[in-house]
Design an enzyme around this catalytic site. Structure first.
Site, PDB file in Angstrom:
ATOM      1  N   THR A 191      20.361  17.522 -41.477  1.00 60.60           N
ATOM      2  CA  THR A 191      21.782  17.231 -41.692  1.00 60.60           C
ATOM      3  C   THR A 191      22.361  18.056 -42.835  1.00 60.60           C
ATOM      4  OG1 THR A 191      23.253  15.484 -42.494  1.00 60.60           O
ATOM      5  CG2 THR A 191      20.958  15.270 -43.109  1.00 60.60           C
ATOM      6  N   ASP A 192      23.670  18.268 -42.784  1.00 58.31           N
ATOM      7  CA  ASP A 192      24.337  18.944 -43.907  1.00 58.31           C
ATOM      8  C   ASP A 192      24.392  18.048 -45.148  1.00 58.31           C
ATOM      9  OD1 ASP A 192      26.257  17.100 -43.032  1.00 58.31           O
ATOM     10  OD2 ASP A 192      27.844  18.591 -42.719  1.00 58.31           O
ATOM     11  N   GLU A 193      24.090  16.753 -44.973  1.00 58.34           N
ATOM     12  CA  GLU A 193      24.201  15.832 -46.116  1.00 58.34           C
ATOM     13  C   GLU A 193      23.161  16.131 -47.194  1.00 58.34           C
ATOM     14  OE1 GLU A 193      25.033  11.749 -45.076  1.00 58.34           O
ATOM     15  OE2 GLU A 193      25.882  12.350 -43.157  1.00 58.34           O
ATOM     16  N   TYR A 227      19.621   7.976 -47.500  1.00 55.92           N
ATOM     17  CA  TYR A 227      19.454   8.688 -46.222  1.00 55.92           C
ATOM     18  C   TYR A 227      19.286  10.184 -46.451  1.00 55.92           C
ATOM     19  CZ  TYR A 227      20.985  11.286 -42.078  1.00 55.92           C
ATOM     20  OH  TYR A 227      21.079  12.197 -41.059  1.00 55.92           O
ATOM     21  N   LYS A 277      16.078  12.736 -45.810  1.00 56.44           N
ATOM     22  CA  LYS A 277      16.134  13.910 -44.924  1.00 56.44           C
ATOM     23  C   LYS A 277      15.782  15.178 -45.712  1.00 56.44           C
ATOM     24  CE  LYS A 277      17.198  14.167 -41.140  1.00 56.44           C
ATOM     25  NZ  LYS A 277      16.417  14.035 -39.872  1.00 56.44           N
TER      26      LYS A 277
HETATM   27  P1  NAD Z   1      19.992   7.652 -33.932  1.00 55.63           P
HETATM   28  O1  NAD Z   1      19.876   6.670 -35.044  1.00 55.63           O
HETATM   29  O2  NAD Z   1      21.049   7.464 -32.890  1.00 55.63           O
HETATM   30  O3  NAD Z   1      18.611   7.752 -33.142  1.00 55.63           O
HETATM   31  C1  NAD Z   1      17.377   7.814 -33.816  1.00 55.63           C
HETATM   32  C2  NAD Z   1      16.284   7.620 -32.780  1.00 55.63           C
HETATM   33  O4  NAD Z   1      15.023   7.686 -33.460  1.00 55.63           O
HETATM   34  C3  NAD Z   1      16.333   6.252 -32.078  1.00 55.63           C
HETATM   35  O5  NAD Z   1      16.132   6.421 -30.695  1.00 55.63           O
HETATM   36  C4  NAD Z   1      15.196   5.474 -32.719  1.00 55.63           C
HETATM   37  O6  NAD Z   1      14.638   4.505 -31.853  1.00 55.63           O
HETATM   38  C5  NAD Z   1      14.217   6.595 -33.034  1.00 55.63           C
HETATM   39  N1  NAD Z   1      13.292   6.230 -34.126  1.00 55.63           N
HETATM   40  C6  NAD Z   1      13.615   5.688 -35.322  1.00 55.63           C
HETATM   41  N2  NAD Z   1      12.497   5.488 -36.045  1.00 55.63           N
HETATM   42  C7  NAD Z   1      11.458   5.948 -35.300  1.00 55.63           C
HETATM   43  C8  NAD Z   1      10.060   6.047 -35.507  1.00 55.63           C
HETATM   44  N3  NAD Z   1       9.491   5.608 -36.653  1.00 55.63           N
HETATM   45  N4  NAD Z   1       9.283   6.567 -34.541  1.00 55.63           N
HETATM   46  C9  NAD Z   1       9.834   6.996 -33.383  1.00 55.63           C
HETATM   47  N5  NAD Z   1      11.162   6.927 -33.119  1.00 55.63           N
HETATM   48  C10 NAD Z   1      11.965   6.413 -34.073  1.00 55.63           C
HETATM   49  O7  NAD Z   1      20.145   9.071 -34.644  1.00 55.63           O
HETATM   50  P2  NAD Z   1      20.985  10.351 -34.199  1.00 55.63           P
HETATM   51  O8  NAD Z   1      22.376  10.196 -34.678  1.00 55.63           O
HETATM   52  O9  NAD Z   1      20.712  10.644 -32.772  1.00 55.63           O
HETATM   53  O10 NAD Z   1      20.293  11.460 -35.125  1.00 55.63           O
HETATM   54  C11 NAD Z   1      19.197  12.235 -34.646  1.00 55.63           C
HETATM   55  C12 NAD Z   1      18.775  13.191 -35.733  1.00 55.63           C
HETATM   56  O11 NAD Z   1      19.864  14.035 -36.093  1.00 55.63           O
HETATM   57  C13 NAD Z   1      18.326  12.485 -37.019  1.00 55.63           C
HETATM   58  O12 NAD Z   1      17.208  13.168 -37.527  1.00 55.63           O
HETATM   59  C14 NAD Z   1      19.520  12.634 -37.942  1.00 55.63           C
HETATM   60  O13 NAD Z   1      19.118  12.670 -39.290  1.00 55.63           O
HETATM   61  C15 NAD Z   1      20.082  13.971 -37.493  1.00 55.63           C
HETATM   62  N6  NAD Z   1      21.532  14.130 -37.707  1.00 55.63           N
HETATM   63  C16 NAD Z   1      22.414  13.263 -37.154  1.00 55.63           C
HETATM   64  C17 NAD Z   1      23.773  13.459 -37.343  1.00 55.63           C
HETATM   65  C18 NAD Z   1      24.806  12.558 -36.712  1.00 55.63           C
HETATM   66  O14 NAD Z   1      26.006  12.777 -36.900  1.00 55.63           O
HETATM   67  N7  NAD Z   1      24.429  11.560 -35.941  1.00 55.63           N
HETATM   68  C19 NAD Z   1      24.234  14.534 -38.120  1.00 55.63           C
HETATM   69  C20 NAD Z   1      23.281  15.389 -38.690  1.00 55.63           C
HETATM   70  C21 NAD Z   1      21.941  15.198 -38.457  1.00 55.63           C
HETATM   71  P1  TYD Z   2      29.566   7.829 -40.640  1.00 52.65           P
HETATM   72  O1  TYD Z   2      29.951   7.875 -39.208  1.00 52.65           O
HETATM   73  O2  TYD Z   2      28.809   6.640 -41.144  1.00 52.65           O
HETATM   74  O3  TYD Z   2      28.791   9.205 -40.952  1.00 52.65           O
HETATM   75  P2  TYD Z   2      28.351   9.832 -42.388  1.00 52.65           P
HETATM   76  O4  TYD Z   2      28.410   8.784 -43.419  1.00 52.65           O
HETATM   77  O5  TYD Z   2      26.956  10.272 -42.104  1.00 52.65           O
HETATM   78  O6  TYD Z   2      29.289  10.966 -42.636  1.00 52.65           O
HETATM   79  O7  TYD Z   2      30.895   7.932 -41.515  1.00 52.65           O
HETATM   80  C1  TYD Z   2      31.784   9.031 -41.350  1.00 52.65           C
HETATM   81  C2  TYD Z   2      32.863   8.882 -42.404  1.00 52.65           C
HETATM   82  O8  TYD Z   2      33.632   7.702 -42.108  1.00 52.65           O
HETATM   83  C3  TYD Z   2      32.309   8.660 -43.785  1.00 52.65           C
HETATM   84  O9  TYD Z   2      33.146   9.327 -44.735  1.00 52.65           O
HETATM   85  C4  TYD Z   2      32.378   7.177 -43.998  1.00 52.65           C
HETATM   86  C5  TYD Z   2      33.598   6.779 -43.189  1.00 52.65           C
HETATM   87  N1  TYD Z   2      33.542   5.417 -42.616  1.00 52.65           N
HETATM   88  C6  TYD Z   2      34.578   4.504 -42.846  1.00 52.65           C
HETATM   89  O10 TYD Z   2      35.581   4.818 -43.517  1.00 52.65           O
HETATM   90  N2  TYD Z   2      34.483   3.262 -42.313  1.00 52.65           N
HETATM   91  C7  TYD Z   2      33.417   2.865 -41.570  1.00 52.65           C
HETATM   92  O11 TYD Z   2      33.354   1.688 -41.116  1.00 52.65           O
HETATM   93  C8  TYD Z   2      32.357   3.805 -41.329  1.00 52.65           C
HETATM   94  C9  TYD Z   2      31.147   3.424 -40.507  1.00 52.65           C
HETATM   95  C10 TYD Z   2      32.475   5.084 -41.857  1.00 52.65           C
END
Ligand code: NAD
Ligand code: TYD
Length: 363
Positions: free
Chosen positions: A129-131, A155, A159
């Site tokens: 992630t960019d975070e 988080y 990561k």
């Molecule tokens: P998500 O929370 O929707 O899904 C995570 C999946 O991992 C789930 O299916 C869960 O069951 C599985 N999981 C969790 N713990 C596990 C374990 N111990 N063993 C096996 N499986 C396990 O997450 P996502 O949003 O699909 O994110 C996927 C990846 O992308 C993550 O690594 C996250 O850090 C990264 N990412 C997500 C975002 C975003 O906007 N969602 C942005 C940047 C990076």
């Molecule tokens: P989120 O979807 O949780 O992603 P991330 O924190 O990884 O960026 O949140 C996106 C943005 O929206 C973040 O600045 C937090 C804000 N946010 C709210 O204002 N209210 C909410 O209920 C949630 C879940 C997020």
């Protein structure tokens, strides 16, 4: 032909990736390893033919070694993680367990199997992630691959630790790794705890839309299908040992995203009278603007102000560019959530597995 192991493939991005890969690379085999936590659901993979889902934990090194051998895996695409910042604030331990220990155990298994027999061609792709880069001021240049790590939440710290482990397994042991650091994804199958699906579903139920602080935090929104294309580009054209930043080219303040969402819900109800009958609690069902649900709540502790991605390297080296602008990507996402009400109702009422068994057992 490649043999992929997709960890976290029953979660949001992982499931989208599996569908994408089946469609574009039908000759490859795909095995999913997923612990099916609250965020992972079997039904996310419905319709993805010939995909084997193994319910298991990425911390389980012997299980993974067995999978790598038995399925002749040559490519791991590692999505599995605890992924929600708010949950990490309340319970950081699970994030260290899965994101740090889990990634280390996965790397350990990959090393044991792939490097033991003289090092057949292989790839470990780590999705990050960019975070990990922390937060930007309004005039700072966007993050790129050389930005120093400065994670601010449990988080992003977990990561960041996993990214460092992946790097170390490459430099120390010679594992063939790549990493991508992407921005905020949105699209189908996103669990309704993240901003866009949470606010959509709250809007349909007439529940408040909780805006953290002043709502002026900025994120770069990436449609999940563009992210999948970005990972594909890294797998095919990325240099081993490198990282690639993948963004959506859509830097927006939260309040703009929320106002777009409210206006789109209003327009959908105006265009389709059936929606008022399906969602009578929605203000839009009574002609009241969805924006009336906007509610300011206390800010998230340690809330990062701005994320932005400079994807120059990805464009130049691997030919990546996002194809969807936020307007069209968001419209498609709203349409998906309106068309897939059983999916999110199942997620919300906890009867998900029953719903899956009823609807998908025969497939
Ligand atoms: P998500 O929370 O929707 O899904 C995570 C999946 O991992 C789930 O299916 C869960 O069951 C599985 N999981 C969790 N713990 C596990 C374990 N111990 N063993 C096996 N499986 C396990 O997450 P996502 O949003 O699909 O994110 C996927 C990846 O992308 C993550 O690594 C996250 O850090 C990264 N990412 C997500 C975002 C975003 O906007 N969602 C942005 C940047 C990076
Ligand atoms: P989120 O979807 O949780 O992603 P991330 O924190 O990884 O960026 O949140 C996106 C943005 O929206 C973040 O600045 C937090 C804000 N946010 C709210 O204002 N209210 C909410 O209920 C949630 C879940 C997020």
């Amino acid at each position: 032909m490649s043999h992929l192991l997709v960890t976290g493939g029953a979660g949001f991005i992982g499931a989208n990736f599996v569908h994408y890969w089946r469609q574009h690379h039908p000759q490859d085999s795909v095995t999913v390893l997923d612990a099916l936590t609250y965020a992972g659901n079997r039904a996310n993979l419905a319709g993805a033919n010939s995909v084997q889902l193994v319910e298991g934990d990425i911390r389980d090194t012997p299980l993974i070694e067995g999978l790598l051998r038995d399925h002749a895996i040559d490519t791991i695409v590692h999505f599995a993680a605890e992924s929600h910042v708010d949950r990490s604030i309340h319970g950081p331990a699970a994030f260290v367990e899965t994101n740090v220990i889990g990634t280390m155990n996965l790397l350990t298994a990959a090393r044991a199997v792939w490097l033991a027999d003289g090092g057949k061609p292989h790839r470990f792709h780590h999705v990050s992630t960019d975070e990990v880069y922390g937060t930007l001021g309004p005039n700072d240049p966007p993050f790129n691959e050389t930005t120093a790590y400065a994670p601010n939440s449990p988080y992003s710290a977990s990561k960041a630790a996993s990214d460092h482990l992946v790097r170390a397994w490459h430099h120390t042991y010679g594992l063939q790794v790549t990493t991508s650091n992407c921005s905020n994804n949105y699209g189908p199958y996103q669990f309704p705890e993240k901003l866009i699906p949470l606010f959509l579903i709250n809007a349909l139920h007439g529940r408040p839309l909780p805006i953290y602080g002043d709502g002026m935090q900025i994120r770069d929104w990436l449609h999940v299908e563009d992210h999948c294309r970005g990972i594909e580009a890294v797998l095919h054209h990325g240099r081993v040992g490198e990282t690639y930043c993948i963004g959506g080219g859509a830097e927006l303040p939260n309040i703009t995203v929320i106002d777009t969402l409210c206006a789109a819900v209003d327009a959908a109800f105006a265009a389709d009278p059936a929606l008022a009958a399906r969602f009578p609690e929605a203000p839009a069902a009574r002609g009241i603007p969805t924006a009336s649900l906007k509610t300011t709540v206390a800010d998230r502790p340690g809330h990062d102000r701005r994320y932005a991605i400079d994807e120059t390297r990805a464009r130049a080296e691997i030919g990546y560019a996002p194809a969807r602008d936020f307007k069209t990507g968001f419209a498609a996402t709203l349409a998906w959530y309106l068309a897939n009400e059983p999916w999110w109702r199942g997620v919300l009422d906890g009867s998900y597995r029953n719903w899956v068994e009823t609807n998908y057992a025969a497939r």
